[in-house]
Design an enzyme around this catalytic site. Structure first.
Site, mmCIF file in Angstrom:
data_model
loop_
_atom_site.group_PDB
_atom_site.id
_atom_site.type_symbol
_atom_site.label_atom_id
_atom_site.label_comp_id
_atom_site.label_asym_id
_atom_site.label_seq_id
_atom_site.Cartn_x
_atom_site.Cartn_y
_atom_site.Cartn_z
ATOM 1 N N CYS A 126 -29.830 70.916 53.106
ATOM 2 C CA CYS A 126 -30.220 69.516 52.882
ATOM 3 C C CYS A 126 -30.982 69.409 51.568
ATOM 4 O O CYS A 126 -31.363 70.401 50.970
ATOM 5 C CB CYS A 126 -31.134 69.057 54.009
ATOM 6 N N ARG B 272 -26.030 68.747 48.136
ATOM 7 C CA ARG B 272 -26.580 69.740 49.081
ATOM 8 C C ARG B 272 -26.245 69.370 50.526
ATOM 9 O O ARG B 272 -26.445 70.153 51.441
ATOM 10 C CB ARG B 272 -28.099 69.832 48.906
ATOM 11 N N TRP C 61 -27.388 67.877 55.751
ATOM 12 C CA TRP C 61 -26.196 68.588 56.214
ATOM 13 C C TRP C 61 -26.546 69.054 57.614
ATOM 14 O O TRP C 61 -27.426 69.896 57.790
ATOM 15 C CB TRP C 61 -25.886 69.785 55.307
ATOM 16 N N ASN D 135 -35.622 70.975 55.463
ATOM 17 C CA ASN D 135 -34.383 71.698 55.171
ATOM 18 C C ASN D 135 -34.545 73.087 55.771
ATOM 19 O O ASN D 135 -35.485 73.802 55.437
ATOM 20 C CB ASN D 135 -34.160 71.788 53.658
ATOM 21 N N GLY D 136 -33.643 73.470 56.688
ATOM 22 C CA GLY D 136 -33.733 74.798 57.294
ATOM 23 C C GLY D 136 -33.437 74.706 58.786
ATOM 24 O O GLY D 136 -32.982 73.685 59.278
ATOM 25 N N GLU E 106 -8.885 83.260 46.594
ATOM 26 C CA GLU E 106 -9.643 82.157 45.989
ATOM 27 C C GLU E 106 -8.788 80.894 45.919
ATOM 28 O O GLU E 106 -9.258 79.798 46.203
ATOM 29 C CB GLU E 106 -10.135 82.563 44.607
ATOM 30 N N LYS F 213 -9.926 77.412 47.749
ATOM 31 C CA LYS F 213 -10.041 76.148 46.993
ATOM 32 C C LYS F 213 -9.202 75.057 47.654
ATOM 33 O O LYS F 213 -9.642 73.935 47.874
ATOM 34 C CB LYS F 213 -9.593 76.355 45.550
ATOM 35 N N GLU G 55 -10.615 73.969 51.178
ATOM 36 C CA GLU G 55 -11.917 73.294 51.289
ATOM 37 C C GLU G 55 -11.921 71.909 50.658
ATOM 38 O O GLU G 55 -12.796 71.103 50.983
ATOM 39 C CB GLU G 55 -13.040 74.154 50.720
ATOM 40 N N HIS H 196 4.410 92.534 56.580
ATOM 41 C CA HIS H 196 3.777 93.045 57.816
ATOM 42 C C HIS H 196 3.312 91.912 58.723
ATOM 43 O O HIS H 196 2.319 92.046 59.446
ATOM 44 C CB HIS H 196 2.606 93.967 57.449
ATOM 45 N N LYS I 184 -23.146 72.452 49.294
ATOM 46 C CA LYS I 184 -23.015 73.298 48.104
ATOM 47 C C LYS I 184 -23.586 74.690 48.326
ATOM 48 O O LYS I 184 -23.040 75.676 47.848
ATOM 49 C CB LYS I 184 -23.718 72.651 46.914
HETATM 50 C C1 AGP Z 1 -16.881 77.973 47.241
HETATM 51 O O1 AGP Z 1 -15.957 77.049 46.687
HETATM 52 C C2 AGP Z 1 -17.572 77.439 48.461
HETATM 53 N N1 AGP Z 1 -18.216 76.226 48.205
HETATM 54 C C3 AGP Z 1 -18.428 78.463 49.162
HETATM 55 O O2 AGP Z 1 -17.529 79.432 49.678
HETATM 56 C C4 AGP Z 1 -19.502 79.195 48.325
HETATM 57 O O3 AGP Z 1 -18.894 80.057 47.388
HETATM 58 C C5 AGP Z 1 -20.344 80.053 49.284
HETATM 59 O O4 AGP Z 1 -20.994 79.184 50.186
HETATM 60 C C6 AGP Z 1 -21.378 80.930 48.566
HETATM 61 O O5 AGP Z 1 -22.300 80.119 47.885
HETATM 62 P P1 AGP Z 1 -23.285 80.846 46.803
HETATM 63 O O6 AGP Z 1 -22.396 81.383 45.721
HETATM 64 O O7 AGP Z 1 -24.205 79.765 46.337
HETATM 65 O O8 AGP Z 1 -23.993 81.957 47.531
#
Ligand code: AGP
Length: 606
Positions: free
Chosen positions: A2, A27, A74, A98-99, A478, A482, A485, A501, A601
């Site tokens: 958050c 966030r 969040w 936040n937490g 990757e 992408k 998400e 396989h 994020k």
């Molecule tokens: C990546 O596109 C994602 N948003 C997510 O997997 C991110 O890489 C992951 O949460 C790690 O975040 P960080 O690099 O801030 O530790």
């Protein structure tokens, strides 16, 4: 995760809180709220959904004061509804958090037994009740806060208003970041430098366990034991405070296009254009090192996989890369003469931070490859390797990913030289390749028009497969991440050799298959995989270079020709096409590119 903001100011506070929350929305954006101290009282406005909903609530029922707190959420405990939106109130106390409070259930039961009534499903609300109960015993605000914090287990960053204490805000941090901002006769608290950036560029990073009282005259900071302490006041660069989209539609689009410049900045910090030597900060004896242990999550984990391939191939140095949330609980067989490297854009990811601390407790030296230089990870390791790519706002990581790969590439070269696996001439050749990489990344971004066209088709798919060999198998992961998400289309990345396989059973004429295949030592095998897929009706998007394009088997739905490049920089050059594909598919589907559903994020909770 958050976002938190608090202001003890000298002008109307509501719009200032909203301005900060708009910067913090990356966030978390399930709900938002503010509380303002007005005439000895504290009034709240909260709304489900994004900041826009809160703006509408405030337009209908304005709040007029100079001291306030704000929060964008969040959700962890409790659905993302207005009832569970922060700030939460109990008696004289109103606060944002936040937490995660891990012992909230037992505390809630104790408070309920003492007659406390709860109005939300959150763990946060119990903190307000605890603090209100401590104040009712006659303790002064700071003492009551200390007594409350001593009862909590888990992670928190807090900002707190107390009715009757008009120009006072309390704060605290453990496991979640919180900074103090110093203005002219004004004071601020925020989750990060971005939060307070519109108001000040002078900040202090609170340490683990710190708590603080801010008023118009300044900050009184205390450590976990309650002792008054001073924390250094830093002046942050303007870039960290001000982030705009420019003429791009989305932060993600801007950040993809920022990569040539961003990687140039990163590489400049690790590759000397005069001596043509790679340079890694810290006094590491690479020749004496037995092993490297990389811990990370998500895209950062995938960057670590690319690092593994390069460091092992070039430096003959064993590298283990593990998903942090698995690593820390499986009792891994570790050895002391190992360097632990935490990979993290935010430097705050709870799983990665915990895995890093696990390695440190086992006696390892530690390093962090991070973007946020004031982050918890950056402040807890022996060696920091910043990625220098500027604030990354889009939840889907792009420029931070390529910047992390730049750092790991330079590290592989430096370690190879230090371990006498390459001579000075070879090091110079590799450093030159790295220095030239930003130009090639720019050319790769130039494929955007072709990729936008392909995206229209891929947007109709139910499943998409990404295949690659060597470092391209990591890039396949990757590409799939992408796409998943931000477009919500199911996608999987596989080592191309693994297709036969099992996964090949997924292939039919409705399945786009993205094959990443530079004309390297794996090319012939990748071409065979392409034929296997085409024979089963798969729709192949073949991403290769000019030489690969001229040797590609017939039958691909489309061939995308990336610039020719040395294998050393291929991960950097092939990142842009998969980022752009995900971006344009998401745009085509009208998805929320910068703030995809259910994501945040940086995940500062386990
Ligand atoms: C990546 O596109 C994602 N948003 C997510 O997997 C991110 O890489 C992951 O949460 C790690 O975040 P960080 O690099 O801030 O530790």
């Amino acid at each position: 995760m958050c976002g938190i903001i608090a202001i003890v100011g000298g002008e109307p506070v509501t719009e200032r809180l909203l301005e900060s929350l708009r910067r913090l929305e990356y966030r978390g954006y399930d709900s938002a709220g503010v509380a303002v101290a007005i005439g000895g009282k504290v009034e709240r406005r909260r709304a489900q959904g994004k900041i826009k909903a809160l703006e509408a609530a405030l337009a209908a029922h304005p709040l007029d004061g100079q001291v306030g707190i704000g929060h964008t959420r969040w959700a962890t405990h409790g659905a993302p509804t207005t009832r569970n939106a922060h700030p939460h109130t109990a008696g004289r106390v109103t606060l944002v958090h936040n937490g995660i409070i891990e012992n909230y259930a037992e505390l809630k039961a104790e408070l309920a037994a003492n007659g406390h009534v709860f109005h939300s499903d959150t763990d946060t609300e119990i903190i307000a009740h605890l603090l209100d109960a401590e104040l009712a015993t006659g303790l002064a605000p700071v003492e009551a806060l200390k007594a409350t914090l001593d009862r909590l287990t888990g992670a928190y960053a807090l900002a707190i208003l107390i009715e009757g204490e008009e120009r006072l805000v309390l704060g605290a941090r453990r496991g979640s970041p919180l900074v103090v901002g110093y203005g002219a006769g004004e004071m601020f608290l925020g989750s990060d430098a971005l939060a307070v950036g519109p108001f000040t560029n002078r900040i202090s990073y609170l340490e683990e366990g710190d708590f603080v009282a801010i008023d118009g005259d300044g900050a009184r900071i205390f450590d976990a034991a309650g002792k008054a302490v001073q924390r250094a006041v830093a002046t942050i660069p303007a870039s960290a405070a001000m982030v705009e989209k420019g003429n791009y539609r989305h932060f993600m689009e801007k950040e993809i296009h920022d990569q040539p410049e961003g990687c140039q900045r990163t590489i400049a910090a690790y590759a000397d254009p005069v001596t043509l030597k790679a340079r890694m900060a810290g006094d590491l004896d690479w020749a004496a090192l037995d092993r490297v242990q990389i811990v990370a999550c998500g895209t950062s984990y995938i960057a670590g996989l690319i690092g593994k391939y390069m460091i092992e191939q070039m430096a003959d140095l064993p590298v283990d890369v593990e998903i942090a949330s698995e690593f820390r609980y499986r009792q891994p067989a570790l050895r002391p003469n190992t360097l632990a490297i935490a990979m993290s854009q935010s430097g705050e990811t709870a799983d990665t931070l915990a895995a890093l601390r696990y390695c440190q407790a086992k006696g390892m030296r530690s390093a962090a490859v991070v973007n946020a230089q004031g982050s918890t990870m950056a402040r807890e390791v022996d060696i920091v390797w910043p990625i220098h790519c500027g604030p990354e706002i889009g939840v889907a990581s792009t420029k931070a990913f390529t910047a992390q790969v730049c750092v790991l590439t330079a590290l592989a070269v430096a370690a190879a030289r230090a371990r006498s696996r390459i001579d000075e001439a070879e090091e110079a050749r590799m450093v030159k390749l790295l220095l030239e990489a930003p130009r090639l990344i720019g050319e790769s971004i130039g494929l955007e028009d072709a990729i936008r066209t392909i995206a229209a088709d891929v947007a109709k798919a139910r499943d998409v497969l990404y295949l690659g060999r060597g470092v391209m198998s990591a890039l396949a992961l990757e590409g799939a991440l992408k796409l998943k998400e931000i477009s919500y289309i199911h996608a999987e990345g596989y080592a191309a050799g693994e297709l036969k396989h099992g996964p090949i059973a997924l292939v039919d004429e409705d399945t786009p298959i993205v094959i990443l295949a530079p004309s390297d030592s794996y090319f012939e095998k990748s071409a065979s995989n392409m034929s296997e897929v085409i024979a089963r009706g798969g729709q192949v998007i073949f991403i290769t270079d000019p030489k690969g394009a001229s040797h590609a088997p017939a039958g691909a739905k489309v061939v995308v020709t990336a610039p020719a490049c040395d294998p050393l920089v291929a991960p950097l050059v092939y990142a842009a096409p998969i980022q752009l594909l995900a971006y344009h598919v998401a745009v085509h589907k009208g998805a929320d590119v910068d703030q995809p559903r259910n994501l945040a994020k940086s995940v500062t909770v386990e």
